[in-house]
Design a protein around this motif. Sequence first.
Motif, PDB file in Angstrom:
ATOM      1  N   SER A 137      38.354  24.922  38.678  1.00 28.38           N
ATOM      2  CA  SER A 137      39.675  25.536  38.751  1.00 28.38           C
ATOM      3  C   SER A 137      39.747  26.357  40.036  1.00 28.38           C
ATOM      4  N   LEU A 138      40.521  25.851  40.997  1.00 31.17           N
ATOM      5  CA  LEU A 138      40.637  26.488  42.303  1.00 31.17           C
ATOM      6  C   LEU A 138      42.039  26.276  42.852  1.00 31.17           C
ATOM      7  N   SER A 139      42.415  27.128  43.791  1.00 25.46           N
ATOM      8  CA  SER A 139      43.693  26.955  44.478  1.00 25.46           C
ATOM      9  C   SER A 139      43.558  25.878  45.548  1.00 25.46           C
ATOM     10  N   LEU A 177      42.050  43.645  42.660  1.00 22.01           N
ATOM     11  CA  LEU A 177      41.918  45.083  42.469  1.00 22.01           C
ATOM     12  C   LEU A 177      42.827  45.874  43.400  1.00 22.01           C
ATOM     13  N   GLN A 178      43.152  45.291  44.531  1.00 22.19           N
ATOM     14  CA  GLN A 178      44.019  45.958  45.499  1.00 22.19           C
ATOM     15  C   GLN A 178      45.497  45.660  45.276  1.00 22.19           C
ATOM     16  N   ASN A 179      45.806  44.472  44.761  1.00 18.69           N
ATOM     17  CA  ASN A 179      47.204  44.035  44.682  1.00 18.69           C
ATOM     18  C   ASN A 179      47.669  43.615  43.295  1.00 18.69           C
ATOM     19  N   GLY A 180      46.795  43.641  42.310  1.00 23.18           N
ATOM     20  CA  GLY A 180      47.197  43.316  40.955  1.00 23.18           C
ATOM     21  C   GLY A 180      47.392  41.834  40.700  1.00 23.18           C
ATOM     22  N   ASP A 181      48.185  41.511  39.687  1.00 20.34           N
ATOM     23  CA  ASP A 181      48.333  40.125  39.242  1.00 20.34           C
ATOM     24  C   ASP A 181      48.909  39.197  40.306  1.00 20.34           C
ATOM     25  N   SER A 182      49.650  39.750  41.255  1.00 19.77           N
ATOM     26  CA  SER A 182      50.219  38.897  42.302  1.00 19.77           C
ATOM     27  C   SER A 182      49.139  38.213  43.122  1.00 19.77           C
ATOM     28  N   ALA A 183      47.927  38.748  43.081  1.00 16.85           N
ATOM     29  CA  ALA A 183      46.811  38.172  43.837  1.00 16.85           C
ATOM     30  C   ALA A 183      46.029  37.140  43.030  1.00 16.85           C
ATOM     31  N   LEU A 184      46.372  36.964  41.768  1.00 13.55           N
ATOM     32  CA  LEU A 184      45.646  35.997  40.955  1.00 13.55           C
ATOM     33  C   LEU A 184      45.897  34.577  41.460  1.00 13.55           C
ATOM     34  N   MET A 185      44.948  33.740  41.198  1.00 13.52           N
ATOM     35  CA  MET A 185      44.941  32.392  41.756  1.00 13.52           C
ATOM     36  C   MET A 185      45.987  31.479  41.113  1.00 13.52           C
ATOM     37  N   ASP A 186      46.494  30.567  41.889  1.00 16.80           N
ATOM     38  CA  ASP A 186      47.258  29.431  41.370  1.00 16.80           C
ATOM     39  C   ASP A 186      46.309  28.246  41.312  1.00 16.80           C
ATOM     40  N   TYR A 187      45.998  27.781  40.118  1.00 14.32           N
ATOM     41  CA  TYR A 187      45.086  26.652  39.990  1.00 14.32           C
ATOM     42  C   TYR A 187      45.786  25.366  40.415  1.00 14.32           C
ATOM     43  N   SER A 195      49.924  28.918  37.370  1.00 18.93           N
ATOM     44  CA  SER A 195      49.934  30.266  37.924  1.00 18.93           C
ATOM     45  C   SER A 195      49.289  31.241  36.946  1.00 18.93           C
ATOM     46  N   LEU A 196      48.170  31.830  37.343  1.00 17.93           N
ATOM     47  CA  LEU A 196      47.521  32.807  36.479  1.00 17.93           C
ATOM     48  C   LEU A 196      48.374  34.060  36.324  1.00 17.93           C
ATOM     49  N   ALA A 197      49.093  34.438  37.376  1.00 15.53           N
ATOM     50  CA  ALA A 197      49.964  35.608  37.293  1.00 15.53           C
ATOM     51  C   ALA A 197      51.031  35.412  36.217  1.00 15.53           C
ATOM     52  N   ASP A 198      51.624  34.237  36.170  1.00 18.94           N
ATOM     53  CA  ASP A 198      52.628  33.942  35.149  1.00 18.94           C
ATOM     54  C   ASP A 198      52.009  33.932  33.754  1.00 18.94           C
ATOM     55  N   HIS A 278      36.097  26.683  34.749  1.00 19.44           N
ATOM     56  CA  HIS A 278      36.332  25.478  33.948  1.00 19.44           C
ATOM     57  C   HIS A 278      37.105  25.830  32.675  1.00 19.44           C
ATOM     58  N   TYR A 279      37.931  24.905  32.229  1.00 20.61           N
ATOM     59  CA  TYR A 279      38.502  24.855  30.877  1.00 20.61           C
ATOM     60  C   TYR A 279      39.499  25.945  30.521  1.00 20.61           C
ATOM     61  N   PHE A 280      39.207  27.198  30.810  1.00 19.22           N
ATOM     62  CA  PHE A 280      40.000  28.307  30.294  1.00 19.22           C
ATOM     63  C   PHE A 280      41.178  28.582  31.208  1.00 19.22           C
ATOM     64  N   HIS A 281      42.362  28.436  30.736  1.00 20.90           N
ATOM     65  CA  HIS A 281      43.539  28.750  31.539  1.00 20.90           C
ATOM     66  C   HIS A 281      43.743  30.256  31.647  1.00 20.90           C
TER      67      HIS A 281
END
Length: 396
Positions: A137-139, A177-187, A195-198, A278-281
Motif C-alpha cells: 500500500s503506497l502512493s 505529526l506536523q500537518n495532521g490528516d492532510s498528510a496521510l497517504m493516498d493509496y 484516501s486515508l484522510a477521508d 498490506h490489507y488494512f485500509h
Amino acid sequence: MKKFIVVGSLLALLLLASNNVFGQKPTLEKVQNVLKNGAGFTADDFASLEKGEIVVKELETKADGEVAFCGAIKLDAPRDIVFAAFRRAVERQRKEVSEERGFFRKPPTVADLKKLTIDGSDLRNLRNCKDGDCSWSLSSALIKRVVEEIDWSASDAEEKASELIKKIMVEHLTDYLQNGDSALMDYNDDPEPLSLADEQKTLLEGLLWINDFAPEFANYLKNYPAEKLDNIEDLPTWEKVRVGFKTVIINSHGIFYKKDNEGIPQGFLLSKQIYANHYFHSSMSLTGIISFPKPDKTFNTYLFFVSHSRAGALTGTMGKLARSAVDGEAENKLTDVLKDTKRYTAYDMGNKDALVEEPEGGIVRSLLRYKYLILIIIGAFVIALVFWFTRKSSKK
C-alpha cells in the motif's frame, strides 16, 4: 491473530458547559442512552452490566468491508486503576500477536525502526510495483521511488530497499505529526485510489462517545495538530504482525486525554492507524472510562471500548463468507481482554488471588514506560483476523 473491541465515553467542563464547548456533565442515564442508541444495548444488557458482567455487541456499519464492535464492563475501582488494568490486558494480547513492536520518538528517526525487520520476499515484490498495481500500500509517488531509486539487480538490493522503506515511513509520520490528516497517504496500489484522510475523517465522525462526552477532544483530533488542548499525551508506534503468509507493518498514533468533571474522573484513549503496508485500509479505536463516585468514597467505573476497522479482505464473495467466523472470533477475543481487565483490577484492588498467573515483568515495565498511554492497534488486529479467515476459507 487476536482481536478485541470496546466503547468509550468522556468529558465535560463546568465553566464552559453553558455553550456546550465541553459537552454536558456525564450521568449514568446519558451513558445508557449512548449505549442504547449507538450500540444497541438492551435492558437485559444493562442488567448484566450492573452485575459486573461483560457485554459485547457487534455494531452496524455503513461501509463495505468494515468490522465494528463495542464492549463494556462495570468495575468497582477508581479510573486510573481500571485504565492500568485494561492496558495490561491489551499489552498481553499484543505480545502474543506482534512479532516486533516499538515506538517513535519526537521527532521520529530511522533509528526508531532499528529493530524492525522486513521479509526479503516482501521487499522483492516492490520491484514489480506500478501505479495501480502493487503488493504494498503506497502512493503513486512512493511507488515510483521504490522502483527507480533501488538498483534491483544489485546484490544489496534488499538491504537498500529496507532502508528506503524505513526512511519513507519516518518521512510520512513526520509529515503527519506536523500537518495532521492532510498528510496521510493516498493509496494507489489498486486501480481505485484510497484516501486515508477521508477514511479517518469518516471513522472519527461516526465514533461513539467522543462527540457526546468530549466534543473538545473530538475537535482536537479533527484539527490535529493545530488545535491545542490541555491534559494530552500521545505516542506514535510501530508494530509487525503476521497475517497468513505475510507480515504486516502498522504505524499507529495513540492519544490519551483525561479530566475530572465536577468530581467525575474520566479518560479517553484514541488510537488511529497511520499506515499499514498490506490489507488494512483504516482503523480507529476508542477506549473510554467514566468513574461515578459513591457515598463511601469508592467508585462505580464504566469502561467502554469501540473499534472500527476496514479492509478489502472483507469485500467480495470470500470476504462475506468469512464474516460469521470472524465476528465470532472477534467477540471471543474482546471478551478475553475484558475478563483480564476485571482480573487485573481485582488484583490491584487487593485481591491477590484474582490472577492465576501474573503477566511477565516486561509487561509491567512497559506500562511504567508508557505511563497513561497504551499503544492500541486493536482495530488493525480485527482486520488481521479477517484476512486470516478469508485466506483459510479460500483454500478449502
